[in-house]
Design a protein around this motif. Structure first.
Motif, PDB file in Angstrom:
ATOM      1  N   ASN A 103      50.020  56.201  86.592  1.00  0.00           N
ATOM      2  CA  ASN A 103      51.207  56.824  86.024  1.00  0.00           C
ATOM      3  C   ASN A 103      52.066  57.247  87.166  1.00  0.00           C
ATOM      4  O   ASN A 103      52.572  58.606  87.254  1.00  0.00           O
ATOM      5  N   ILE A 104      52.087  56.303  88.078  1.00  0.00           N
ATOM      6  CA  ILE A 104      53.036  56.470  89.297  1.00  0.00           C
ATOM      7  C   ILE A 104      54.425  55.848  88.818  1.00  0.00           C
ATOM      8  O   ILE A 104      54.514  54.894  88.568  1.00  0.00           O
ATOM      9  N   PHE A 105      55.462  56.933  88.721  1.00  0.00           N
ATOM     10  CA  PHE A 105      56.782  56.504  88.206  1.00  0.00           C
ATOM     11  C   PHE A 105      57.591  55.997  89.335  1.00  0.00           C
ATOM     12  O   PHE A 105      57.352  56.395  90.587  1.00  0.00           O
ATOM     13  N   VAL A 106      58.445  54.997  88.961  1.00  0.00           N
ATOM     14  CA  VAL A 106      59.251  54.144  89.953  1.00  0.00           C
ATOM     15  C   VAL A 106      60.019  55.093  90.581  1.00  0.00           C
ATOM     16  O   VAL A 106      60.744  55.018  91.669  1.00  0.00           O
ATOM     17  N   CYS A 139      44.175  33.554  87.711  1.00  0.00           N
ATOM     18  CA  CYS A 139      45.061  33.497  86.595  1.00  0.00           C
ATOM     19  C   CYS A 139      46.524  33.702  86.678  1.00  0.00           C
ATOM     20  O   CYS A 139      47.079  33.303  86.132  1.00  0.00           O
ATOM     21  N   GLY A 140      46.641  34.263  88.127  1.00  0.00           N
ATOM     22  CA  GLY A 140      48.207  34.270  88.427  1.00  0.00           C
ATOM     23  C   GLY A 140      48.966  35.542  87.981  1.00  0.00           C
ATOM     24  O   GLY A 140      50.064  35.533  88.569  1.00  0.00           O
ATOM     25  N   SER A 141      48.106  36.403  87.631  1.00  0.00           N
ATOM     26  CA  SER A 141      49.096  37.572  87.072  1.00  0.00           C
ATOM     27  C   SER A 141      49.056  38.556  88.216  1.00  0.00           C
ATOM     28  O   SER A 141      48.413  38.212  89.370  1.00  0.00           O
ATOM     29  N   SER A 142      50.133  39.455  88.202  1.00  0.00           N
ATOM     30  CA  SER A 142      50.637  39.772  89.448  1.00  0.00           C
ATOM     31  C   SER A 142      51.152  41.290  89.119  1.00  0.00           C
ATOM     32  O   SER A 142      51.448  41.733  87.925  1.00  0.00           O
ATOM     33  N   LYS A 143      50.852  42.491  89.969  1.00  0.00           N
ATOM     34  CA  LYS A 143      51.011  43.631  90.132  1.00  0.00           C
ATOM     35  C   LYS A 143      51.842  44.153  91.247  1.00  0.00           C
ATOM     36  O   LYS A 143      51.147  44.184  92.093  1.00  0.00           O
ATOM     37  N   CYS A 144      52.927  44.669  91.004  1.00  0.00           N
ATOM     38  CA  CYS A 144      53.997  45.181  92.014  1.00  0.00           C
ATOM     39  C   CYS A 144      53.892  46.736  91.972  1.00  0.00           C
ATOM     40  O   CYS A 144      54.300  47.385  93.116  1.00  0.00           O
ATOM     41  N   GLY A 145      53.636  47.361  90.910  1.00  0.00           N
ATOM     42  CA  GLY A 145      53.809  48.561  90.676  1.00  0.00           C
ATOM     43  C   GLY A 145      52.877  49.529  91.115  1.00  0.00           C
ATOM     44  O   GLY A 145      51.760  49.010  91.459  1.00  0.00           O
ATOM     45  N   LEU A 202      64.811  54.930 101.308  1.00  0.00           N
ATOM     46  CA  LEU A 202      64.314  54.468 100.073  1.00  0.00           C
ATOM     47  C   LEU A 202      65.232  54.915  99.009  1.00  0.00           C
ATOM     48  O   LEU A 202      65.315  56.231  99.108  1.00  0.00           O
ATOM     49  N   LYS A 203      65.375  54.365  97.745  1.00  0.00           N
ATOM     50  CA  LYS A 203      66.195  54.892  96.925  1.00  0.00           C
ATOM     51  C   LYS A 203      65.565  54.480  95.376  1.00  0.00           C
ATOM     52  O   LYS A 203      65.129  53.351  95.333  1.00  0.00           O
ATOM     53  N   ALA A 204      65.785  55.328  94.557  1.00  0.00           N
ATOM     54  CA  ALA A 204      65.410  55.027  93.139  1.00  0.00           C
ATOM     55  C   ALA A 204      65.844  56.307  92.238  1.00  0.00           C
ATOM     56  O   ALA A 204      65.934  57.432  92.585  1.00  0.00           O
ATOM     57  N   GLU A 205      66.542  55.751  91.214  1.00  0.00           N
ATOM     58  CA  GLU A 205      66.865  56.581  90.124  1.00  0.00           C
ATOM     59  C   GLU A 205      67.771  57.830  90.861  1.00  0.00           C
ATOM     60  O   GLU A 205      67.448  58.988  90.350  1.00  0.00           O
ATOM     61  N   GLY A 206      68.721  57.418  91.485  1.00  0.00           N
ATOM     62  CA  GLY A 206      69.613  58.537  92.259  1.00  0.00           C
ATOM     63  C   GLY A 206      69.059  59.319  93.272  1.00  0.00           C
ATOM     64  O   GLY A 206      69.818  60.337  93.864  1.00  0.00           O
TER      65      GLY A 206
END
Length: 200
Positions: free
Chosen positions: A145-148, A194-200, A46-50
């Protein structure tokens, strides 16, 4: 307070042209879980922000469903956020009916662990006892507030890809229209109204 289904029945899993032997996951195992002597595993980076996290995922025999995760990394997770996530995951274990002795035993064993290990051990407890993965993902998705760039975000995203498309989100409400008709689609929570989506 969200309510959770504790049943998850999977009749078959397809891998390319191969159809796996059917596995029944009718209910959460509340007592001691005998683990196999031998099981397949793979390493997912898994990789994110270096940052990088090398996650070893161990699978139930003859299945694509994980029952344990381990992680190697030099990166640290925030203590307050990890404590909140672990508390929520252990709360899910209790709501799902896992016997208190197993939850308390894990709490004792991981007290001196790194924050990343605490998270993977709490998730592994739930997977081992066959708590539906969509309930684990939904529990983590309730955190603010879970950061990517955090392991917490990345492991939640990784777990979401094990959730079947069309699986209902139990206890969820759409932030845009208020509908409770939420489903998982390609790893994201999507409102069927309504079709709204949340992936975060």
């Amino acid at each position: 307070m969200a309510s959770f289904e504790i049943t998850n029945k999977i009749t078959s899993v397809h891998l390319g042209d191969k159809k796996e032997k059917a596995l029944e996951f009718d209910k959460v195992i509340i007592t001691n879980v005998p683990l196999p002597d031998d099981a397949q595993a793979r390493v997912k980076t898994l990789k994110a922000e270096g940052k990088k996290w090398y996650v070893t995922v161990v699978y139930h025999p003859e299945s694509t469903l994980p029952f344990a995760m381990f992680c190697l990394t030099n990166n640290k997770e925030k203590t307050a956020q990890t404590s909140d996530a672990v508390e929520r995951l252990l709360g899910l274990a209790r709501k799902s009916g896992i016997l208190e002795e197993h939850v308390v035993s894990l709490e004792d064993k991981m007290s001196a662990d790194s924050n990343v290990n605490k998270l993977t051990r709490a998730i592994s407890l739930l997977l081992r006892h066959r708590v539906p993965i969509q309930n684990i993902v939904f529990t983590l998705a309730q955190m603010d507030n879970i950061f990517v760039g955090s392991f917490l975000f990345q492991i939640k995203k990784f777990l979401s890809f094990y959730v079947k498309d069309g699986e209902k989100v139990e206890g969820g409400t759409c932030g845009d229209c208020g509908s409770t008709h939420l489903i998982y689609s390609e790893g994201c929570m999507t409102c069927a109204s309504c079709g709204s989506s949340k992936c975060g």
